[in-house]
Write an enzyme that holds these catalytic residues in place. Structure first.
Site, PDB file in Angstrom:
ATOM      1  N   GLY A  13       0.825  -1.218   0.000  1.00 56.48           N
ATOM      2  CA  GLY A  13       0.000   0.000   0.000  1.00 56.48           C
ATOM      3  C   GLY A  13       0.849   1.253   0.000  1.00 56.48           C
ATOM      4  O   GLY A  13       0.488   2.265   0.598  1.00 56.48           O
ATOM      5  N   ALA A  14       1.977   1.197  -0.700  1.00 59.37           N
ATOM      6  CA  ALA A  14       2.983   2.268  -0.569  1.00 59.37           C
ATOM      7  C   ALA A  14       2.928   3.309  -1.685  1.00 59.37           C
ATOM      8  O   ALA A  14       3.795   4.171  -1.768  1.00 59.37           O
ATOM      9  CB  ALA A  14       4.385   1.663  -0.487  1.00 59.37           C
ATOM     10  N   ARG A  16       0.915   5.707  -1.892  1.00 62.93           N
ATOM     11  CA  ARG A  16       0.589   7.037  -1.345  1.00 62.93           C
ATOM     12  C   ARG A  16       0.522   6.956   0.177  1.00 62.93           C
ATOM     13  O   ARG A  16       0.688   5.889   0.775  1.00 62.93           O
ATOM     14  CB  ARG A  16      -0.750   7.513  -1.916  1.00 62.93           C
ATOM     15  CG  ARG A  16      -1.916   6.699  -1.397  1.00 62.93           C
ATOM     16  CD  ARG A  16      -3.258   7.284  -1.829  1.00 62.93           C
ATOM     17  NE  ARG A  16      -4.323   6.726  -1.028  1.00 62.93           N
ATOM     18  CZ  ARG A  16      -5.493   6.338  -1.502  1.00 62.93           C
ATOM     19  NH1 ARG A  16      -5.761   6.442  -2.786  1.00 62.93           N
ATOM     20  NH2 ARG A  16      -6.401   5.855  -0.682  1.00 62.93           N
ATOM     21  N   ASP A  63      -2.214  -7.222  -5.086  1.00 62.54           N
ATOM     22  CA  ASP A  63      -3.361  -7.122  -4.182  1.00 62.54           C
ATOM     23  C   ASP A  63      -3.082  -7.978  -2.950  1.00 62.54           C
ATOM     24  O   ASP A  63      -3.011  -9.204  -3.031  1.00 62.54           O
ATOM     25  CB  ASP A  63      -4.625  -7.620  -4.910  1.00 62.54           C
ATOM     26  CG  ASP A  63      -5.864  -7.563  -4.032  1.00 62.54           C
ATOM     27  OD1 ASP A  63      -5.761  -7.327  -2.812  1.00 62.54           O
ATOM     28  OD2 ASP A  63      -6.958  -7.782  -4.586  1.00 62.54           O
ATOM     29  N   SER A 142      -3.869   0.371  14.519  1.00 64.17           N
ATOM     30  CA  SER A 142      -4.497   1.690  14.612  1.00 64.17           C
ATOM     31  C   SER A 142      -5.003   1.878  16.029  1.00 64.17           C
ATOM     32  O   SER A 142      -5.356   0.897  16.696  1.00 64.17           O
ATOM     33  CB  SER A 142      -5.684   1.773  13.636  1.00 64.17           C
ATOM     34  OG  SER A 142      -6.471   2.913  13.919  1.00 64.17           O
ATOM     35  N   TYR A 154     -13.129  -2.416  10.995  1.00 63.74           N
ATOM     36  CA  TYR A 154     -11.755  -1.893  11.030  1.00 63.74           C
ATOM     37  C   TYR A 154     -11.128  -2.078  12.409  1.00 63.74           C
ATOM     38  O   TYR A 154      -9.970  -2.508  12.531  1.00 63.74           O
ATOM     39  CB  TYR A 154     -11.809  -0.412  10.645  1.00 63.74           C
ATOM     40  CG  TYR A 154     -10.488   0.288  10.496  1.00 63.74           C
ATOM     41  CD1 TYR A 154      -9.694   0.102   9.366  1.00 63.74           C
ATOM     42  CD2 TYR A 154     -10.042   1.196  11.463  1.00 63.74           C
ATOM     43  CE1 TYR A 154      -8.489   0.784   9.218  1.00 63.74           C
ATOM     44  CE2 TYR A 154      -8.855   1.879  11.320  1.00 63.74           C
ATOM     45  CZ  TYR A 154      -8.080   1.673  10.198  1.00 63.74           C
ATOM     46  OH  TYR A 154      -6.891   2.350  10.054  1.00 63.74           O
ATOM     47  N   ALA A 157     -10.275  -5.690  12.893  1.00 60.88           N
ATOM     48  CA  ALA A 157      -9.099  -6.069  12.092  1.00 60.88           C
ATOM     49  C   ALA A 157      -7.817  -5.520  12.726  1.00 60.88           C
ATOM     50  O   ALA A 157      -6.810  -6.237  12.838  1.00 60.88           O
ATOM     51  CB  ALA A 157      -9.254  -5.539  10.664  1.00 60.88           C
ATOM     52  N   LYS A 158      -7.861  -4.259  13.167  1.00 61.08           N
ATOM     53  CA  LYS A 158      -6.647  -3.649  13.728  1.00 61.08           C
ATOM     54  C   LYS A 158      -6.297  -4.240  15.097  1.00 61.08           C
ATOM     55  O   LYS A 158      -5.117  -4.287  15.474  1.00 61.08           O
ATOM     56  CB  LYS A 158      -6.816  -2.128  13.806  1.00 61.08           C
ATOM     57  CG  LYS A 158      -6.866  -1.444  12.430  1.00 61.08           C
ATOM     58  CD  LYS A 158      -5.651  -1.783  11.571  1.00 61.08           C
ATOM     59  CE  LYS A 158      -5.426  -0.801  10.447  1.00 61.08           C
ATOM     60  NZ  LYS A 158      -4.306  -1.205   9.554  1.00 61.08           N
TER      61      LYS A 158
HETATM   62  P1  NAP Z   1      -4.394   5.525   2.210  1.00 61.82           P
HETATM   63  O1  NAP Z   1      -3.906   6.907   1.976  1.00 61.82           O
HETATM   64  O2  NAP Z   1      -5.807   5.211   1.883  1.00 61.82           O
HETATM   65  O3  NAP Z   1      -3.415   4.528   1.449  1.00 61.82           O
HETATM   66  C1  NAP Z   1      -3.642   3.151   1.481  1.00 61.82           C
HETATM   67  C2  NAP Z   1      -2.956   2.512   0.297  1.00 61.82           C
HETATM   68  O4  NAP Z   1      -3.229   1.097   0.378  1.00 61.82           O
HETATM   69  C3  NAP Z   1      -3.509   3.013  -1.052  1.00 61.82           C
HETATM   70  O5  NAP Z   1      -2.456   3.280  -1.934  1.00 61.82           O
HETATM   71  C4  NAP Z   1      -4.353   1.820  -1.503  1.00 61.82           C
HETATM   72  O6  NAP Z   1      -4.417   1.670  -2.910  1.00 61.82           O
HETATM   73  C5  NAP Z   1      -3.593   0.656  -0.923  1.00 61.82           C
HETATM   74  N1  NAP Z   1      -4.401  -0.546  -0.897  1.00 61.82           N
HETATM   75  C6  NAP Z   1      -5.710  -0.668  -0.574  1.00 61.82           C
HETATM   76  N2  NAP Z   1      -6.116  -1.934  -0.732  1.00 61.82           N
HETATM   77  C7  NAP Z   1      -5.025  -2.650  -1.146  1.00 61.82           C
HETATM   78  C8  NAP Z   1      -4.827  -3.995  -1.483  1.00 61.82           C
HETATM   79  N3  NAP Z   1      -5.818  -4.901  -1.439  1.00 61.82           N
HETATM   80  N4  NAP Z   1      -3.592  -4.389  -1.885  1.00 61.82           N
HETATM   81  C9  NAP Z   1      -2.581  -3.476  -1.963  1.00 61.82           C
HETATM   82  N5  NAP Z   1      -2.725  -2.179  -1.662  1.00 61.82           N
HETATM   83  C10 NAP Z   1      -3.936  -1.761  -1.258  1.00 61.82           C
HETATM   84  O7  NAP Z   1      -4.219   5.111   3.734  1.00 61.82           O
HETATM   85  P2  NAP Z   1      -3.173   5.588   4.865  1.00 61.82           P
HETATM   86  O8  NAP Z   1      -3.849   6.589   5.695  1.00 61.82           O
HETATM   87  O9  NAP Z   1      -1.864   5.882   4.255  1.00 61.82           O
HETATM   88  O10 NAP Z   1      -3.101   4.251   5.747  1.00 61.82           O
HETATM   89  C11 NAP Z   1      -2.005   3.329   5.690  1.00 61.82           C
HETATM   90  C12 NAP Z   1      -2.171   2.321   6.817  1.00 61.82           C
HETATM   91  O11 NAP Z   1      -2.194   2.996   8.071  1.00 61.82           O
HETATM   92  C13 NAP Z   1      -3.476   1.524   6.749  1.00 61.82           C
HETATM   93  O12 NAP Z   1      -3.270   0.210   7.193  1.00 61.82           O
HETATM   94  C14 NAP Z   1      -4.374   2.265   7.720  1.00 61.82           C
HETATM   95  O13 NAP Z   1      -5.412   1.448   8.202  1.00 61.82           O
HETATM   96  C15 NAP Z   1      -3.365   2.642   8.781  1.00 61.82           C
HETATM   97  N6  NAP Z   1      -3.778   3.767   9.627  1.00 61.82           N
HETATM   98  C16 NAP Z   1      -4.014   5.015   9.096  1.00 61.82           C
HETATM   99  C17 NAP Z   1      -4.391   6.055   9.936  1.00 61.82           C
HETATM  100  C18 NAP Z   1      -4.650   7.448   9.435  1.00 61.82           C
HETATM  101  O14 NAP Z   1      -5.066   8.306  10.241  1.00 61.82           O
HETATM  102  N7  NAP Z   1      -4.420   7.755   8.151  1.00 61.82           N
HETATM  103  C19 NAP Z   1      -4.553   5.819  11.309  1.00 61.82           C
HETATM  104  C20 NAP Z   1      -4.315   4.540  11.802  1.00 61.82           C
HETATM  105  C21 NAP Z   1      -3.917   3.530  10.956  1.00 61.82           C
HETATM  106  P3  NAP Z   1      -5.609   2.355  -3.784  1.00 61.82           P
HETATM  107  O15 NAP Z   1      -5.320   3.793  -3.743  1.00 61.82           O
HETATM  108  O16 NAP Z   1      -5.461   1.762  -5.139  1.00 61.82           O
HETATM  109  O17 NAP Z   1      -6.884   1.981  -3.099  1.00 61.82           O
END
Ligand code: NAP
Length: 253
Positions: A13-14, A16, A63, A142, A154, A157-158
């Site tokens: 998921g890197a 972005r 994926d 999370s 969520y 899962a977390k």
């Molecule tokens: P994000 O901006 O939505 O980025 C997530 C990335 O994961 C996107 O590039 C997405 O691709 C990709 N992805 C989704 N489904 C996938 C799959 N099946 N296989 C491979 N890649 C996949 O999210 P983020 O905020 O950076 O979050 C990153 C991690 O931190 C996640 O696990 C999230 O739950 C955790 N987290 C985030 C926060 C927060 O406040 N942001 C807080 C706690 C935990 P697409 O763009 O193609 O969908």
């Protein structure tokens, strides 16, 4: 070359958000980074930015929830990069709804990406790590794991990732493989922006709603998470394993 000295690091998921921040930081630390994401083009674009900044990286479409997709990506990594030393299970999605409105599809999708994805990637990566008697796995949990209205899927899962992390630390510790999790609080990414939109709020108003609950009085940035990943995959943390580290600008529970 800095500490990671050519080690191969996979960040899921890197393309972005937090994952891209982690990929950039590990490349700065000297790792050869595999940017894995659903879209190969998006993954390649982020990898190209890392290369332009002087790092070593490649982007693969993959994926995390699909067993065959993970297997074929791991084969490509083994063929082109020789194996995996560091794995960051970061890919994530949200499908928020109150329990009575939550569909089975939304439950399964969230479990599939976070739990099944972390399982599939960790099982594949540990093969190389155990053989090398060295490895690092960092899982993204999370603070929602401690309870979050509208996020039963969520949060479950977390929280599951936390038990998964501790169990892998016990199983893989004797082989020199450390496994830890980071539980971020509010981090500014497209995921949190999508939450604001879903609640019908402007970003600034959404942030203002949360700031009083964050002792640091700011929202986090991807670099705040990447800094801790950098520590957890380096040698300074070699006696730290099976831990869940809240990175939330304050204590959470
Ligand atoms: P994000 O901006 O939505 O980025 C997530 C990335 O994961 C996107 O590039 C997405 O691709 C990709 N992805 C989704 N489904 C996938 C799959 N099946 N296989 C491979 N890649 C996949 O999210 P983020 O905020 O950076 O979050 C990153 C991690 O931190 C996640 O696990 C999230 O739950 C955790 N987290 C985030 C926060 C927060 O406040 N942001 C807080 C706690 C935990 P697409 O763009 O193609 O969908």
């Amino acid at each position: 070359m800095s500490e990671l000295n050519g080690k191969v690091a996979v960040v899921t998921g890197a393309a972005r958000g937090i994952g891209a921040g982690i990929a950039r930081r590990l490349a700065d630390d000297g790792a050869r980074v595999v940017v894995a994401d659903l879209s190969e083009d998006a993954a390649a674009a982020t990898a190209a930015e890392i290369v332009a900044a002087g790092g070593e990286a490649t982007g693969f479409g993959s994926d995390v929830s699909d067993e065959a997709s993970v297997a074929s990506t791991v084969e490509r990594i083994a063929a082109e990069w020789g194996g995996i030393d560091i794995l960051v299970n970061n890919a994530g999605i949200i499908m928020d709804n109150l329990l009575f409105k939550m569909s089975v599809a939304d439950w399964d999708a969230v479990m599939g990406v976070h739990l099944r994805g972390s399982f599939l990637w960790s099982r594949a990566a540990q093969t190389f790590m155990v053989e090398r008697k060295w490895g690092r796995i960092v899982n993204l949990s999370s603070t929602s794991a401690y309870g979050s209205r509208g996020q039963a899927n969520y949060a479950a899962a977390k929280a599951g990732i936390q038990g998964f992390t501790k169990t892998l630390a016990i199983e893989l510790g004797p082989f020199g493989v450390n496994v830890n999790a980071i539980a971020p609080g509010f981090i500014a990414t497209e995921m949190t922006r999508a939450s604001a939109t879903r609640m019908g709020m402007e970003w600034d108003d959404y942030v203002a709603l949360y700031l009083p609950q964050i002792p640091a009085r700011r929202v986090g940035e991807p670099a705040d998470i990447a800094n801790v990943v950098s520590f957890l995959v380096g040698e300074d943390s070699s006696y730290v394993t099976g831990q869940i580290i809240d990175v939330a600008g304050g204590p959470v529970h």
